[in-house]
Design a protein around this motif. Structure first.
Motif, PDB file in Angstrom:
ATOM      1  N   LEU A   1      46.515  34.344  38.831  1.00  0.00           N
ATOM      2  CA  LEU A   1      45.533  34.821  37.865  1.00  0.00           C
ATOM      3  C   LEU A   1      46.154  35.928  37.040  1.00  0.00           C
ATOM      4  O   LEU A   1      46.546  36.963  37.578  1.00  0.00           O
TER       5      LEU A   1
ATOM      6  N   ILE B   1      44.934  31.348  33.771  1.00  0.00           N
ATOM      7  CA  ILE B   1      45.111  30.994  35.182  1.00  0.00           C
ATOM      8  C   ILE B   1      46.206  29.936  35.228  1.00  0.00           C
ATOM      9  O   ILE B   1      46.180  28.970  34.465  1.00  0.00           O
TER      10      ILE B   1
ATOM     11  N   LEU C   1      40.542  38.763  32.356  1.00  0.00           N
ATOM     12  CA  LEU C   1      40.244  38.384  33.728  1.00  0.00           C
ATOM     13  C   LEU C   1      40.944  39.376  34.641  1.00  0.00           C
ATOM     14  O   LEU C   1      42.125  39.659  34.459  1.00  0.00           O
ATOM     15  N   GLN C   2      40.203  39.907  35.594  1.00  0.00           N
ATOM     16  CA  GLN C   2      40.805  40.823  36.562  1.00  0.00           C
ATOM     17  C   GLN C   2      40.422  40.351  37.949  1.00  0.00           C
ATOM     18  O   GLN C   2      39.250  40.092  38.230  1.00  0.00           O
ATOM     19  N   TRP C   3      41.412  40.234  38.814  1.00  0.00           N
ATOM     20  CA  TRP C   3      41.175  39.735  40.159  1.00  0.00           C
ATOM     21  C   TRP C   3      41.419  40.836  41.165  1.00  0.00           C
ATOM     22  O   TRP C   3      42.418  41.547  41.115  1.00  0.00           O
ATOM     23  N   GLN C   4      40.484  40.990  42.086  1.00  0.00           N
ATOM     24  CA  GLN C   4      40.635  41.919  43.200  1.00  0.00           C
ATOM     25  C   GLN C   4      40.935  41.063  44.420  1.00  0.00           C
ATOM     26  O   GLN C   4      40.173  40.154  44.688  1.00  0.00           O
TER      27      GLN C   4
ATOM     28  N   ASP D   1      44.074  43.474  43.555  1.00  0.00           N
ATOM     29  CA  ASP D   1      44.933  43.660  42.391  1.00  0.00           C
ATOM     30  C   ASP D   1      46.332  44.050  42.860  1.00  0.00           C
ATOM     31  O   ASP D   1      46.767  45.172  42.717  1.00  0.00           O
TER      32      ASP D   1
ATOM     33  N   LEU E   1      45.769  33.497  44.321  1.00  0.00           N
ATOM     34  CA  LEU E   1      44.520  33.007  44.896  1.00  0.00           C
ATOM     35  C   LEU E   1      44.827  31.644  45.510  1.00  0.00           C
ATOM     36  O   LEU E   1      45.268  30.728  44.816  1.00  0.00           O
TER      37      LEU E   1
ATOM     38  N   GLY F   1      38.203  37.318  47.521  1.00  0.00           N
ATOM     39  CA  GLY F   1      38.308  38.348  46.499  1.00  0.00           C
ATOM     40  C   GLY F   1      37.212  38.210  45.457  1.00  0.00           C
ATOM     41  O   GLY F   1      36.265  37.443  45.620  1.00  0.00           O
ATOM     42  N   GLN F   2      37.366  38.958  44.405  1.00  0.00           N
ATOM     43  CA  GLN F   2      36.400  38.917  43.305  1.00  0.00           C
ATOM     44  C   GLN F   2      37.148  38.846  41.993  1.00  0.00           C
ATOM     45  O   GLN F   2      38.176  39.496  41.821  1.00  0.00           O
ATOM     46  N   ILE F   3      36.613  38.063  41.081  1.00  0.00           N
ATOM     47  CA  ILE F   3      37.182  37.928  39.748  1.00  0.00           C
ATOM     48  C   ILE F   3      36.182  38.516  38.773  1.00  0.00           C
ATOM     49  O   ILE F   3      35.000  38.174  38.809  1.00  0.00           O
TER      50      ILE F   3
ATOM     51  N   GLN G   1      30.906  38.498  37.189  1.00  0.00           N
ATOM     52  CA  GLN G   1      31.685  38.637  38.405  1.00  0.00           C
ATOM     53  C   GLN G   1      31.580  37.355  39.211  1.00  0.00           C
ATOM     54  O   GLN G   1      30.482  36.828  39.413  1.00  0.00           O
TER      55      GLN G   1
END
Length: 141
Positions: free
Chosen positions: A69, A74, A90-93, A95, A101, A112-114, A124
């Motif tokens: 990501l 992606i 787009l930010q993915w945790q 990080d 992913l 995680g969370q996007i 989210q």
């Protein structure tokens, strides 16, 4: 015998045209904001659908699927799988540099969370590591 006049005068038509133009000028910015919000909501739904497809592919093939990501896209095996429109990030945790992913063959994922954002708008997406659930949170500003 006198002829009856039917229809509108040129002046009446011009007044109606000016009023309609003024109303359109007032409504256009609101309509554009509405379209922007709808497009952004579709991007979130499209991303959830893509992630669910990757999870399903991992389950059916028996092979894990690993996605990278990046802020604007992606990647799957270094090939673009989804390219986000200009201005959408787009930010993915978590990080972490180089973190990917991963969707596993048992239906789970790396979790995680996007966060998808476009100016003031945010969505989210939560990925539950154990159940493999991919869920778009209703939070949108």
């Amino acid at each position: 015998m006198r002829c009856q006049q039917r229809g509108f005068t040129l002046l009446e038509l011009l007044v109606v045209l000016i009023i309609a133009s003024a109303m359109a000028a007032i409504a256009a910015p609101s309509f554009e904001q509405l379209l922007s919000r709808v497009r952004f909501a579709q991007q979130g739904s499209q991303l959830v659908s893509l992630l669910q497809q990757q999870a399903q592919h991992a389950r059916h093939s028996g092979q894990p699927r690993q996605l990278t990501l990046e802020p604007g896209q992606i990647l799957l095996d270094q090939q673009p799988l989804l390219h986000l429109p200009e201005g959408t990030t787009l930010q993915w945790q978590p990080d972490r540099p180089g973190a990917a992913l991963t969707f596993f063959r048992d239906g789970s994922n790396s979790g995680g969370q996007i966060q998808l954002s476009n100016g003031q708008q945010q969505q989210q997406i939560s990925l539950h590591w154990l159940t493999g659930e991919v869920k778009l949170d209703a939070h949108q500003t």
